[in-house]
Design an enzyme around this catalytic site. Structure first.
Site, PDB file in Angstrom:
ATOM      1  N   GLU A 202      -0.988 -32.387  -5.298  1.00 35.69           N
ATOM      2  CA  GLU A 202       0.060 -31.433  -5.689  1.00 35.69           C
ATOM      3  C   GLU A 202       0.424 -31.615  -7.149  1.00 35.69           C
ATOM      4  O   GLU A 202       0.648 -32.752  -7.570  1.00 35.69           O
ATOM      5  CB  GLU A 202       1.294 -31.619  -4.794  1.00 35.69           C
ATOM      6  CG  GLU A 202       0.984 -31.243  -3.354  1.00 35.69           C
ATOM      7  CD  GLU A 202       2.176 -31.375  -2.407  1.00 35.69           C
ATOM      8  OE1 GLU A 202       3.270 -31.758  -2.864  1.00 35.69           O
ATOM      9  OE2 GLU A 202       1.998 -31.099  -1.221  1.00 35.69           O
TER      10      GLU A 202
ATOM     11  N   ARG B 171       3.000 -33.368   5.207  1.00 28.87           N
ATOM     12  CA  ARG B 171       2.389 -33.908   3.993  1.00 28.87           C
ATOM     13  C   ARG B 171       0.930 -33.443   3.948  1.00 28.87           C
ATOM     14  O   ARG B 171       0.243 -33.425   4.977  1.00 28.87           O
ATOM     15  CB  ARG B 171       2.433 -35.438   3.991  1.00 28.87           C
ATOM     16  CG  ARG B 171       3.790 -36.019   3.643  1.00 28.87           C
ATOM     17  CD  ARG B 171       4.187 -35.749   2.191  1.00 28.87           C
ATOM     18  NE  ARG B 171       5.464 -36.329   1.835  1.00 28.87           N
ATOM     19  CZ  ARG B 171       6.638 -35.694   1.900  1.00 28.87           C
ATOM     20  NH1 ARG B 171       6.712 -34.441   2.325  1.00 28.87           N
ATOM     21  NH2 ARG B 171       7.746 -36.313   1.532  1.00 28.87           N
TER      22      ARG B 171
ATOM     23  N   HIS C 203       5.149 -26.540  -1.761  1.00 27.81           N
ATOM     24  CA  HIS C 203       5.985 -27.640  -1.264  1.00 27.81           C
ATOM     25  C   HIS C 203       7.474 -27.324  -1.467  1.00 27.81           C
ATOM     26  O   HIS C 203       8.179 -28.020  -2.206  1.00 27.81           O
ATOM     27  CB  HIS C 203       5.609 -28.964  -1.942  1.00 27.81           C
ATOM     28  CG  HIS C 203       6.016 -30.158  -1.130  1.00 27.81           C
ATOM     29  ND1 HIS C 203       5.340 -31.361  -1.175  1.00 27.81           N
ATOM     30  CD2 HIS C 203       7.036 -30.341  -0.250  1.00 27.81           C
ATOM     31  CE1 HIS C 203       5.923 -32.217  -0.358  1.00 27.81           C
ATOM     32  NE2 HIS C 203       6.953 -31.631   0.208  1.00 27.81           N
TER      33      HIS C 203
END
Ligand code: GLV
Length: 355
Positions: free
Chosen positions: A289, A260, A308
């Protein structure tokens, strides 16, 4: 209109009489998840799906949550007390991800709301991607690709052209040796690497099978050529990788993060990369993000980035979607969902068959 999946029949003295139509539980799915799971959800539930590629705004989630029994969520949806306040009928949040730091699990448990995730199926795929990042940054694959694409390759071969660092035989430090960290360690063994790991829990199986050594964080940072991060985002892991720790690393070392974003202090990482405290970094996750295009990290050459996508293989994403459906079905059939993350909820809302 709700469709019936079960007719309730009550017998009176004269004949059988249809008196009720038990409706399917309502589910709001916050994105088009892969068909393998979505199809099941649509068959078994009264489902509505947010149709756009971008996430639904929070007020849409709140508005949709008002009338549903279940939410199927993504890691980009903030599911917190504000959503729960608006959702008197909500009983379960089924998330398509292994991480669930976007969900206020404590609050959910208090209110008797089950929370599930999709662990296991994405372990190898995510470890593959950590390895992809590690190899890419160490061997300068992205720079090399651009070099060829942009016509900079004008001399056939030169001894110092795009030299990187060897991966085989180097020392890897794995921060968080759970499922994904362990799968990364297995790959490291194949590259004949020395394996250090940091974890709050000792992992004797890694030590026995792979010769891994448990180390404290500072030793791991000091001794590793590659530090690969695999911890969940918790209060205790926020900015775990900070200026102090980056300064412990070798100047020739690399940081890999596909856990993360907020586990790494990006401002500190920028300084470390810019000022040469470390050789490079590879990130699949960011503090925000999508990361803004003016993130200073993106101005650097010694970083490889991805949006991601560590678990993004067709097979894995389909399996994850199927698990979302399975967790929902188990709950509404009165069974413990296979991937329940808040088992204490069983005491707050005991299971009961609902279809
Ligand atoms: C992805 O980041 C996940 O948590 O599954």
């Amino acid at each position: 209109m709700r469709k019936c999946n079960k007719l309730m029949v009550i017998k009176n003295s004269a004949n059988f009489q249809l008196v009720n139509c038990m409706s399917k539980p309502k589910v709001y799915v916050t994105r088009e998840i892969p068909e393998r799971g979505l199809k099941i959800i649509k068959e078994r539930f009264d489902a509505e799906v947010w149709p756009e590629y971008a996430p639904p705004p929070k007020d849409v989630i709140i508005q949709k949550a008002r009338d549903v029994d279940a939410l199927a969520s993504l890691l980009s949806d903030k599911i917190d007390a504000e959503v729960f306040d608006a959702a008197p009928k909500l009983k379960i949040v089924s998330q398509i991800a292994v991480g669930f730091d976007n969900i206020d699990v404590k609050e959910a448990t208090k209110r008797g709301i089950y929370v599930t995730n999709t662990p296991g199926v994405l372990t190898e795929t995510t470890a593959d991607f950590a390895w992809t990042l590690l190899m890419a940054v160490a061997r300068r694959v992205v720079e090399a690709d651009k070099y060829v694409h942009t016509g900079q390759w004008r001399v056939g071969w030169h001894p110092s052209m795009l030299s990187g660092r060897d991966v085989y035989g180097a020392t890897i430090g794995i921060v968080g040796a759970g499922r994904i960290g362990s799968a990364v360690a297995k790959r490291a063994k194949g590259f004949n690497m020395k394996i250090l790991y940091y974890d709050v829990i000792p992992r004797p199986e890694l030590e026995k099978k792979l010769g891994a050594k448990r180390a404290d964080l500072d030793t791991l940072f000091r001794e590793s050529d590659f530090v690969s991060v695999h911890v969940p985002l918790l209060k205790q892991t926020y900015h775990l990788i900070n200026e102090e720790r980056l300064k412990l690393m070798k100047k020739t070392a690399y940081l890999i993060n596909n856990s993360r974003g907020p586990v790494v202090d990006e401002k500190a990482l920028y300084k470390a990369l810019k000022e040469g405290w470390i050789a490079g970094a590879a990130l699949d996750v960011f503090e925000q993000e999508p990361t803004p295009v003016d993130n200073p990290l993106l101005t650097l050459d010694n970083i490889v980035v991805a949006p991601h996508v560590s678990s993004a293989s067709h097979e894995t994403r389909s399996k994850m979607a199927e698990m979302v459906a399975e967790n929902l079905i188990a709950f509404f059939e009165g069974r413990t969902p296979p991937n329940l993350v808040n088992p204490k909820v069983l005491e707050v809302r005991p299971l009961s068959k609902q279809f």
